[in-house]
Design an enzyme around this catalytic site. Sequence first.
Site: not given
Ligand SMILES: *Cc1c(COP(=O)(O)O)cnc(C)c1O
Length: 363
Positions: A102, A199, A175
């Site tokens: 990511w 998540k 993030d």
């Molecule tokens: C799932 C995830 C994303 C992307 O999320 P989207 O909603 O699909 O854009 C970005 N960073 C991390 C760490 C993730 O687990």
Amino acid sequence: MSTTYNFCAGPAMLPQDVMKKAQSELLDWNGLGTSVMEISHRSKEFVELTARAESDLRELMSIPANYHVLFMHGGGRGQFSAVVNNFLGENGQALYLTSGSWSKSSVEEARKLTCDAQIDNLDIVENTNGISQVVIPQLNEIDKDYRYLHYCPNETVDGIEIFDEIDSPWPIIADMSSNIMSREIDVSKYGLIYAGAQKNIGPSGLSIVIVRDDMLNLPCLPQSSIMDYRLAVKHDSMYNTPPTFAWYLAAEVFAWLKSKGGVDRMANTNRQKAALLYDFIDSSDFYTCKVHQANRSLMNVTFYLANEELNSEFLKLATETNLVALKGHRSVGGMRASIYNAMPIEGVEALVEFMKEFAANNR
Ligand SMILES: *Cc1c(COP(=O)(O)O)cnc(C)c1O
């Protein structure tokens, strides 16, 4: 019907209690005789919901008063571009630490939106004998005027988590899509925290942004209005119609978390859950984890079968045992058990039982 335990990395399982409550009030929310997704986002009832969601989140994460809490569109990736457009202005530079899939994607997005010279990248994962470990260099020795440092404390795909706080001379943007509210953090150490909701918070599409007010003085690039933090602050995250149903579910998840004793209590359970699984993997020569002890994710446990030819049999039998979505991300292979806040410890116990039995039957 026996219980299904869903180990999907995202969209991930939500707490059963929350799903049941949502079901029970789907057609008649708050005595209005209509669903929460069919009312105006500017109605008194919805605005009250948003106020409750924000104050619960502030309480859960101990968010200081000089931070804004925003509910935005576009999930996690939406924020990859939003941070660039909101903070880099013309010729602003940023440093990205990469530790897995990511964070690498976030660098690509940043480079796409700027000239390459604006984005520096440090890979912080060292690989020794097939085991990945995060090693963070002395950032204070870098003589550069970055607007921010971006990193991803929990790499969902790789199962790599960074537990140490980062010592950075520049504002930190994190993030936290896959580990927000999974353990205690000190929000005051960050310039901005963002998380896609699917998540640990609620349905996909929504993203939560927690931003320190002085960050908003940084110069921005021309950008779309709906991703503009300043406009979002000014309009209480309602510059345009927000994803109201997702916001409602997020509010219910926050209330559920509070009812479970908050983030500290959840963190204890999360540590227990992860320890159960990692300890079993370490005790077995049938399974291996390729992440160093210091960086093993509490949320996404990645592991491999010693004999990879058994992968599809493992997944097939697991699914038949109602343990679903254990397949690792296609870029890394193997298995991944995502055990976010909503996963009860019983789910992890059932998985360990299954793994034991599978190993015994396939020697
Ligand atoms: C799932 C995830 C994303 C992307 O999320 P989207 O909603 O699909 O854009 C970005 N960073 C991390 C760490 C993730 O687990």
